[in-house]
Design a protein around this motif. Sequence first.
Motif, PDB file in Angstrom:
ATOM      1  N   ILE A 111       0.854  -1.180   0.000  1.00 31.76           N
ATOM      2  CA  ILE A 111       0.000   0.000   0.000  1.00 31.76           C
ATOM      3  C   ILE A 111       0.896   1.239   0.000  1.00 31.76           C
ATOM      4  N   CYS A 125     -10.748  -0.428   7.147  1.00 36.64           N
ATOM      5  CA  CYS A 125     -10.187  -0.216   5.816  1.00 36.64           C
ATOM      6  C   CYS A 125      -9.048  -1.186   5.521  1.00 36.64           C
ATOM      7  N   PHE A 126      -8.104  -1.281   6.441  1.00 36.86           N
ATOM      8  CA  PHE A 126      -6.918  -2.095   6.200  1.00 36.86           C
ATOM      9  C   PHE A 126      -6.646  -3.120   7.290  1.00 36.86           C
ATOM     10  N   PHE A 144      -3.411   0.125  11.005  1.00 37.54           N
ATOM     11  CA  PHE A 144      -3.121  -1.121  10.288  1.00 37.54           C
ATOM     12  C   PHE A 144      -3.069  -2.273  11.276  1.00 37.54           C
ATOM     13  N   CYS A 147      -2.230  -6.474  10.973  1.00 36.33           N
ATOM     14  CA  CYS A 147      -1.732  -6.857   9.646  1.00 36.33           C
ATOM     15  C   CYS A 147      -0.497  -7.730   9.885  1.00 36.33           C
TER      16      CYS A 147
END
Length: 199
Positions: A111, A125-126, A144, A147
């Motif tokens: 990204i 979103c992520f 994030f 992740c």
Amino acid sequence: MRKILFTLIMLLSATMIWAYDFVIDGIFYSVISMTDLTVKVVSEDETYTKSYSGNVVIPNSIVYRDRTFNVIEIAGKAFMKCPQLTSVSIPKSVSIISSDAFNESINIEKIIIEDGDSILLTNRCFNNMSISTLYQGRNIDFDFKNCRNLKKITLGSNVTTINRQAFEGCLSLTEIDLPNSVETIGGFAFNGCSSLTEI
């Protein structure tokens, strides 16, 4: 009567399925305002059976019918269920990314959030994505979190704040380039980043 009914059904179906106004270079757009000449990136259709793939680079602006439109938003579910999508570059013109924009796009590895003004993102979103590399070029209003494949983060010189729990649970994170511009790191920003030995 039967013919009229069939026509109405077809028109309604078209309205329900197609979510975009025009497509340029493989990216689908919906007009937000003809007065301000602004658009958002959307999915091709609302069934999500057709999807983006490969490396997607969203431009700051596009020209359509001799008019220049600024790209200011990524719509909710715009990149939903895109298993062949591997990277996305988000321009400085985008200020909003709506919920679930990348939901179930499990193979995105990279990204890039380009340098620019603060970007507003809504929840989910992520989170929980498979990205391994992130470039963050501005302050952002999201995280994030979890992740688990994220290994490297590079922050641009416009970044002044790392949010609370921004990278919490990123178990594979080993490297982060932290610029001198960063003034604030929120609580638990790197909580659970067991592979990160120094910042």
